[in-house]
Design a protein around this motif. Structure first.
Motif, PDB file in Angstrom:
ATOM      1  N   GLN A 246       1.022  -1.367   0.047  1.00  0.00           N
ATOM      2  CA  GLN A 246       0.113   0.040   0.345  1.00  0.00           C
ATOM      3  C   GLN A 246       0.566   1.411  -0.054  1.00  0.00           C
ATOM      4  O   GLN A 246       1.974   1.391   0.703  1.00  0.00           O
ATOM      5  N   LEU A 247       0.907   1.768  -0.916  1.00  0.00           N
ATOM      6  CA  LEU A 247       1.215   3.449  -1.111  1.00  0.00           C
ATOM      7  C   LEU A 247       0.145   4.314  -0.194  1.00  0.00           C
ATOM      8  O   LEU A 247      -0.217   4.398  -0.632  1.00  0.00           O
ATOM      9  N   VAL A 248       1.628   5.247   0.064  1.00  0.00           N
ATOM     10  CA  VAL A 248       1.005   6.283   1.697  1.00  0.00           C
ATOM     11  C   VAL A 248       1.985   7.595   1.024  1.00  0.00           C
ATOM     12  O   VAL A 248       2.717   7.408   1.481  1.00  0.00           O
ATOM     13  N   PHE A 249       0.951   8.702   0.044  1.00  0.00           N
ATOM     14  CA  PHE A 249       1.111  10.235   0.314  1.00  0.00           C
ATOM     15  C   PHE A 249       1.598  11.165   1.671  1.00  0.00           C
ATOM     16  O   PHE A 249       0.453  11.307   1.692  1.00  0.00           O
ATOM     17  N   SER A 250       3.184  10.784   1.846  1.00  0.00           N
ATOM     18  CA  SER A 250       2.677  11.816   3.756  1.00  0.00           C
ATOM     19  C   SER A 250       3.858  11.542   4.153  1.00  0.00           C
ATOM     20  O   SER A 250       4.969  10.986   3.220  1.00  0.00           O
ATOM     21  N   ASP A 251       4.634  12.300   5.098  1.00  0.00           N
ATOM     22  CA  ASP A 251       5.490  12.320   6.088  1.00  0.00           C
ATOM     23  C   ASP A 251       5.405  11.370   7.056  1.00  0.00           C
ATOM     24  O   ASP A 251       4.717  10.926   7.620  1.00  0.00           O
ATOM     25  N   SER A 252       6.794  10.410   6.643  1.00  0.00           N
ATOM     26  CA  SER A 252       6.766   9.452   7.525  1.00  0.00           C
ATOM     27  C   SER A 252       6.553   9.990   9.473  1.00  0.00           C
ATOM     28  O   SER A 252       5.706   9.324  10.214  1.00  0.00           O
ATOM     29  N   ALA A 253       7.128  11.482   9.690  1.00  0.00           N
ATOM     30  CA  ALA A 253       7.043  10.906  10.806  1.00  0.00           C
ATOM     31  C   ALA A 253       5.386  11.738  11.517  1.00  0.00           C
ATOM     32  O   ALA A 253       5.174  11.033  12.344  1.00  0.00           O
ATOM     33  N   VAL A 254       4.693  12.032  10.076  1.00  0.00           N
ATOM     34  CA  VAL A 254       3.303  12.856  10.500  1.00  0.00           C
ATOM     35  C   VAL A 254       2.447  12.209  10.639  1.00  0.00           C
ATOM     36  O   VAL A 254       1.686  11.572  12.070  1.00  0.00           O
ATOM     37  N   TYR A 255       2.765  10.457  10.147  1.00  0.00           N
ATOM     38  CA  TYR A 255       2.347   9.614   9.590  1.00  0.00           C
ATOM     39  C   TYR A 255       2.664   8.345  11.358  1.00  0.00           C
ATOM     40  O   TYR A 255       1.288   8.093  11.535  1.00  0.00           O
ATOM     41  N   LEU A 256       3.730   8.417  11.172  1.00  0.00           N
ATOM     42  CA  LEU A 256       4.357   7.802  12.601  1.00  0.00           C
ATOM     43  C   LEU A 256       3.670   8.133  13.954  1.00  0.00           C
ATOM     44  O   LEU A 256       3.211   7.935  15.277  1.00  0.00           O
ATOM     45  N   ASP A 257       3.294   9.521  14.174  1.00  0.00           N
ATOM     46  CA  ASP A 257       3.120  10.663  14.994  1.00  0.00           C
ATOM     47  C   ASP A 257       1.476  10.042  15.403  1.00  0.00           C
ATOM     48  O   ASP A 257       0.378   9.488  16.665  1.00  0.00           O
ATOM     49  N   GLN A 258       0.988  10.460  13.600  1.00  0.00           N
ATOM     50  CA  GLN A 258      -0.650   9.608  14.091  1.00  0.00           C
ATOM     51  C   GLN A 258      -0.808   8.137  14.970  1.00  0.00           C
ATOM     52  O   GLN A 258      -2.193   8.154  15.307  1.00  0.00           O
ATOM     53  N   LEU A 259      -0.075   7.472  14.090  1.00  0.00           N
ATOM     54  CA  LEU A 259       0.034   6.015  14.657  1.00  0.00           C
ATOM     55  C   LEU A 259       0.056   5.757  16.550  1.00  0.00           C
ATOM     56  O   LEU A 259      -1.482   5.624  16.957  1.00  0.00           O
ATOM     57  N   ILE A 260       0.505   6.871  16.528  1.00  0.00           N
ATOM     58  CA  ILE A 260       1.264   6.806  18.393  1.00  0.00           C
ATOM     59  C   ILE A 260      -0.170   7.344  18.876  1.00  0.00           C
ATOM     60  O   ILE A 260      -0.363   6.722  20.043  1.00  0.00           O
ATOM     61  N   ALA A 261      -0.590   8.624  18.648  1.00  0.00           N
ATOM     62  CA  ALA A 261      -1.743   8.877  18.581  1.00  0.00           C
ATOM     63  C   ALA A 261      -2.673   8.165  19.023  1.00  0.00           C
ATOM     64  O   ALA A 261      -3.654   8.575  19.849  1.00  0.00           O
ATOM     65  N   ARG A 262      -3.650   7.570  17.949  1.00  0.00           N
ATOM     66  CA  ARG A 262      -4.175   6.116  18.028  1.00  0.00           C
ATOM     67  C   ARG A 262      -3.926   5.247  19.182  1.00  0.00           C
ATOM     68  O   ARG A 262      -4.709   4.578  19.017  1.00  0.00           O
ATOM     69  N   GLN A 263      -2.036   5.042  19.355  1.00  0.00           N
ATOM     70  CA  GLN A 263      -2.233   4.217  19.488  1.00  0.00           C
ATOM     71  C   GLN A 263      -2.467   2.779  19.230  1.00  0.00           C
ATOM     72  O   GLN A 263      -3.361   1.198  19.510  1.00  0.00           O
ATOM     73  N   GLN A 264      -2.209   3.579  17.861  1.00  0.00           N
ATOM     74  CA  GLN A 264      -2.051   1.880  16.448  1.00  0.00           C
ATOM     75  C   GLN A 264      -0.773   0.759  16.388  1.00  0.00           C
ATOM     76  O   GLN A 264       0.128   2.117  16.115  1.00  0.00           O
ATOM     77  N   MET A 265      -0.513  -0.444  16.831  1.00  0.00           N
ATOM     78  CA  MET A 265       0.582  -1.130  16.865  1.00  0.00           C
ATOM     79  C   MET A 265       0.884  -1.493  15.678  1.00  0.00           C
ATOM     80  O   MET A 265      -0.334  -1.706  14.925  1.00  0.00           O
ATOM     81  N   THR A 266       2.454  -1.800  14.973  1.00  0.00           N
ATOM     82  CA  THR A 266       2.412  -2.889  14.043  1.00  0.00           C
ATOM     83  C   THR A 266       3.572  -3.459  14.400  1.00  0.00           C
ATOM     84  O   THR A 266       4.333  -3.192  15.147  1.00  0.00           O
ATOM     85  N   ASP A 267       3.842  -4.062  13.261  1.00  0.00           N
ATOM     86  CA  ASP A 267       4.675  -4.922  14.450  1.00  0.00           C
ATOM     87  C   ASP A 267       6.464  -5.050  13.359  1.00  0.00           C
ATOM     88  O   ASP A 267       6.792  -4.812  14.753  1.00  0.00           O
ATOM     89  N   VAL A 268       6.735  -4.180  12.462  1.00  0.00           N
ATOM     90  CA  VAL A 268       7.976  -3.989  11.800  1.00  0.00           C
ATOM     91  C   VAL A 268       8.322  -2.454  11.746  1.00  0.00           C
ATOM     92  O   VAL A 268       6.800  -2.603  10.716  1.00  0.00           O
TER      93      VAL A 268
END
Length: 271
Positions: free
Chosen positions: A156-178
């Protein structure tokens, strides 16, 4: 808005060039189409300034007499040779478990393509609109390839700044494997003895360096490691063999190769 970028093409590819122009404009890149008689190697040598070009093979980045696009089809022989046992990246990212992987430093997407072939589900993040469009074009073309079609279905391709994307996951407490990091401009340890004569950067990477200057659009990835460690079971960082640790953080484990290594950081609370 990025403006003033030339989009070179021949008259027979004008419709295709206009379609790319519209897509790029929607992503903040204002390109000017220039029609040339023959968009060949001689033309590129005589016109070395960086530009985009469109031909039968799609969208290219050109400059210094060269042109490049993320050629995923050319990776097929490597993919067919690859296995979970033979690839160091497979051991580092634990691909035998078919993990969800966020590749936060997309580059040309070759590592993501390999990981997807070996079973991972990839989220490929890219913030630069031109590089993202090149990656999107590569993925679209690969979808019609009998071998690659099933591989890129896991990307899946996502057009985003990686820092912003990771920050959003942190805010949602959405975890990933790697989370996978391969910074384009890794710092080298000045106290290590590094060979003065290093292999010439591949043509593709030379052009990416023109598009993504080290002081500007590109970063060294240090802050991404800090963010990634908050939401991933493991963070894997690809480094030149003698490079310093990313963000000066010592890894929990390493896989060493002849020219590169993989540093892994484990989140014990998620295992």
């Amino acid at each position: 808005m990025v403006s003033g970028m030339r989009l070179l093409t021949e008259d027979r590819f004008m419709e295709k060039a206009q379609a790319y122009q519209a897509v790029l404009f929607s992503r903040g890149v204002d390109v000017n189409i220039e029609v040339v008689n023959q968009l060949n190697a001689r033309f590129l040598r005589l016109n070395p300034d960086m530009a985009l070009c469109v031909d039968a093979s799609g969208l290219w980045l050109c400059g210094n007499g060269m042109k490049m696009q993320p050629d995923w089809t050319a990776e097929v022989p490597r993919l067919k040779r690859a296995s979970l046992k033979s690839e160091m990246i497979a051991r580092a990212c634990h691909l035998s478990e078919k993990p969800a992987v966020i590749d936060a430093t997309a580059g040309l997407g070759h590592d993501s393509l390999l990981m997807a072939h070996l079973g991972a589900r990839i989220t490929l993040i890219e913030r630069h609109p031109i590089l993202f469009t090149l990656l999107e074009d590569a993925k679209n073309q690969a979808e019609s390839d009998p071998f690659l079609g099933q591989v890129v279905a896991r990307i899946q391709l996502v057009f985003s700044d990686s820092a912003v994307y990771l920050d959003q996951l942190i805010a949602r407490q959405q975890m990933t494997d790697v989370v996978y990091l391969d910074p384009m401009f890794p710092q080298r340890d000045q106290h290590q003895q590094v060979q003065k004569k290093q292999a010439q950067v591949k043509k593709q990477m030379q052009l990416l360096h023109l598009l993504l200057p080290e002081q500007g659009e590109m970063d060294l990835g240090d802050h991404l490691l800090v963010l990634a460690r908050k939401i991933a079971k493991r963070v894997v960082v690809k480094r030149p063999r003698l490079a310093v640790f990313l963000a000066a953080q010592q890894p929990d484990h390493q896989w060493q190769g002849d020219t590169c290594r993989f540093d892994a950081y484990f989140n014990e609370n998620m295992y």
